[in-house]
Design a protein around this motif. Structure first.
Motif, PDB file in Angstrom:
ATOM      1  N   THR A  27      43.651  50.570  44.038  1.00 43.62           N
ATOM      2  CA  THR A  27      42.232  50.281  44.248  1.00 43.62           C
ATOM      3  C   THR A  27      41.483  51.527  44.709  1.00 43.62           C
ATOM      4  OG1 THR A  27      42.713  47.978  44.819  1.00 43.62           O
ATOM      5  CG2 THR A  27      40.615  48.884  45.575  1.00 43.62           C
ATOM      6  N   GLY A  47      33.383  47.846  43.401  1.00 41.46           N
ATOM      7  CA  GLY A  47      33.866  47.270  44.653  1.00 41.46           C
ATOM      8  C   GLY A  47      34.056  45.769  44.561  1.00 41.46           C
ATOM      9  N   LYS A  48      33.145  45.079  43.889  1.00 44.74           N
ATOM     10  CA  LYS A  48      33.292  43.627  43.719  1.00 44.74           C
ATOM     11  C   LYS A  48      34.491  43.293  42.847  1.00 44.74           C
ATOM     12  CE  LYS A  48      28.376  42.535  44.337  1.00 44.74           C
ATOM     13  NZ  LYS A  48      27.161  41.940  43.724  1.00 44.74           N
ATOM     14  N   ALA A  52      37.583  43.895  44.871  1.00 48.06           N
ATOM     15  CA  ALA A  52      37.744  42.850  45.881  1.00 48.06           C
ATOM     16  C   ALA A  52      38.380  41.603  45.285  1.00 48.06           C
ATOM     17  CB  ALA A  52      36.395  42.511  46.506  1.00 48.06           C
ATOM     18  N   LEU A 111      33.474  46.213  49.733  1.00 52.43           N
ATOM     19  CA  LEU A 111      34.179  45.309  48.816  1.00 52.43           C
ATOM     20  C   LEU A 111      33.689  43.896  49.133  1.00 52.43           C
ATOM     21  CD1 LEU A 111      37.809  46.763  49.082  1.00 52.43           C
ATOM     22  CD2 LEU A 111      35.955  47.451  47.546  1.00 52.43           C
TER      23      LEU A 111
END
Length: 560
Positions: free
Chosen positions: A196, A318-319, A322, A285
């Motif tokens: 990530t 980031g989404k 997440a 996130l």
């Protein structure tokens, strides 16, 4: 001469057409075509001059012909300007960033090698007796330097940023970036946390970063770091820093915060964040509008300005990251829950077996005062206590091993029924065993099958009055052994059988656990059989257990 005359006529016709095209174009649109008309008209005018000279002197002038290529090259910028001013002239040609990057790198390497070759030739020519040695050493060093530069991450980063900034409208090829981003997240190897950080960092040419995740403790805890010094520090989820990330969902540029802190309101930067060297960005996130965590990135290899395009891309990335991390956390939680479920299920069955043993011993003690002088009762009592001890030893062995030791093996069902009925014979009324088809062999675990049959017999004995009767009958139907447990008890309704009988943790007994009949059906299904129930209120109940037979040859193979 005929060919030259035709070329003169074509040049005149071309100039006329260009003039008519420009004249018939509306005045407001002429600004977009005037440079193209000037360039194309200039080509036709030059051809008219060249071929007119050829008609006059009966031959084409070689110098004028040689200059024709230069003239045509000079009009290319004029046509390019008109093409840029007229979008409808676009051919829809898209140049790949990757092709441009590699072409620029190759072109730069070629220029470098040419310059180094010229320098090497100069050293050889003016180096005297050492010229050849100096040339070889210089060229070898130049090639090594070129390889080092080509493999430099900083140079590649600078070249990518330079190309994106000066040759394209947008900084990113979003298709390529998103494919690379998802590919990095989906790779196998090192952990998802490191992948990530790497996937987010590569979007802005950052060489490293660290990941914090919001835990159940109420703090964002450091999970993993990648090419970044370990930063010690947890951030409370209710701090102004975390609340800002959750509410605003902004990418925080720490350099911008230092120069213009008023843009970020009253947010207070954590002290541990300041202790990280070369820290640059904080990427939130977000998962379902909640702060799942954040990624801290190091300064990029080449200078990148955090504009709206870069910020939006980082927020979307980031989404996406997440969601991957949340899925991993959910999988871990599910695995732990399944482990506890397995342990609790085994514990439930063990407790249920212990309850049955306690009930059996309690009934035996209740009859001991009345039949204590009866030798048969004493014999049955000793056998019952011995069987109870053996069962408890097996339960302790299962608990201590932490795994099931109940593996199936060939067994004679009539012998198992005899032992199960004998274990219940110390209590009145005694169950009656009828073996109509002896010698039948099934594939099962002796202890577990005896346990569930014993449980069904125990339930039948508890459901009948003192003058009631429990009969256990063994028959055969084609390739299956049929075990029927009949009682003359109070019976059950169809609604109870359909809705509650086989449902775990449902029981009509005050001290019951509701897992015995459920376990019986599950194990019979596991053996490839089935368990059926017929019952009438105030008349009685029959449990019919069908088990597939195991022939002798098959039993020998299984035993081997």
């Amino acid at each position: 001469m005929t060919l030259v005359t035709g070329r003169v006529a074509m040049a005149i016709m071309g100039m006329i057409l260009v003039e008519q095209f420009y004249r018939n174009t509306p005045a407001k649109q002429r600004w977009g075509i005037k440079y193209a008309c000037l360039g194309i008209g200039g080509v036709f005018a030059y051809d008219f001059y060249m071929y007119s000279d050829a008609m006059l002197f009966r031959q084409v002038n070689s110098e004028i012909w040689a200059a024709r290529g230069i003239v045509n090259a000079l009009i290319v910028p004029l046509i390019a300007v008109s093409a840029a001013r007229s979008p409808q002239w676009s051919l829809g040609i898209s140049l790949s960033r990757r092709i441009l990057f590699h072409s620029a790198a190759l072109f730069g390497a070629a220029l470098y090698l040419l310059a180094m070759a010229a320098t090497g030739y100069y050293l050889r020519f003016f180096g005297g007796s050492w010229g050849t040695v100096l040339q070889a050493a210089f060229l070898f060093g130049a090639v090594i330097l070129l390889m080092g530069v080509l493999f430099s991450g900083t140079l590649r980063s600078w070249l990518k940023v330079f190309i994106s900034k000066h040759f394209f409208i947008y900084n990113y090829d979003y298709r390529e970036e998103w494919l690379r981003f998802t590919r990095t997240l989906s790779e196998v190897g090192h952990g998802l946390g490191e992948r990530t950080i790497q996937a987010v960092a590569e979007l802005v040419e950052s060489p490293g970063g660290a990941l914090w995740i919001n835990r159940e403790s109420g703090s964002c805890e450091l999970v993993v770091h990648w090419n970044m010094p370990l930063a010690k520090g947890d951030e409370p989820a209710n701090s102004s820093f975390c609340q800002f990330l959750e509410n605003k969902q902004w990418v925080i540029d720490l350099q911008e915060y230092d120069s213009s802190p008023e843009k970020y309101g009253v947010i207070a930067m954590p002290q541990w964040l300041r202790s990280i060297p070369k820290v640059w960005l904080v990427v939130p996130l977000i998962q379902q509008r909640k702060l799942f965590g954040f990624v801290v990135l190091a300064q990029p290899r080449s200078k990148i300005r955090l504009n709206w395009e870069v910020s939006d891309l980082l927020k979307i990335a980031g989404k996406q990251a997440a969601s991957y991390l949340a899925q991993q956390e959910a999988d871990k939680a599910l695995m732990v829950a399944r482990q506890f479920e397995s342990f609790n299920r085994m514990s439930t069955f063990v407790v249920h077996d212990l309850k049955n043993l306690v009930s059996q011993l309690s009934l035996m003690l209740s009859n001991a005062e009345k039949h204590k002088n009866n030798p048969e009762f004493q014999k049955d009592m000793i056998e019952t206590v011995d069987l109870s001890i053996q069962k408890m030893k097996r339960l302790l062995q299962k608990l201590s091993s932490g795994a099931s030791i109940e593996k199936p093996a060939p067994l004679f069902i009539d012998q198992l029924l005899q032992q199960a009925v004998a274990a219940k014979s110390a209590v009145e009324p005694k169950p009656v065993l009828e073996i109509l088809e002896p010698g039948q062999m099934v594939m099962a675990n002796w202890a577990r099958l005896e346990r569930i049959i014993g449980h069904l017999i125990q339930n039948a004995m508890e459901a009948i009055p003192r003058d009631g009767q429990v009969r256990v009958c063994l028959t055969k139907d084609n390739d299956a052994a049929i075990v029927e447990i009949k009682d003359t008890g109070h019976g059950m309704s169809e609604a109870f059988i359909r809705e509650r009988l086989f449902k775990p943790f449902e029981s009509t007994k005050s001290a019951g656990m509701g897992v015995g009949v459920f376990e019986s059906r599950e194990y019979v299904h596991e053996l490839g059989g089935k368990l059926e129930v017929t019952s009438e209120p105030s008349i009685g109940t029959t449990f019919r257990m069908t088990l597939p037979l195991c022939n002798q040859n098959h039993a020998v193979e299984k035993a081997a």
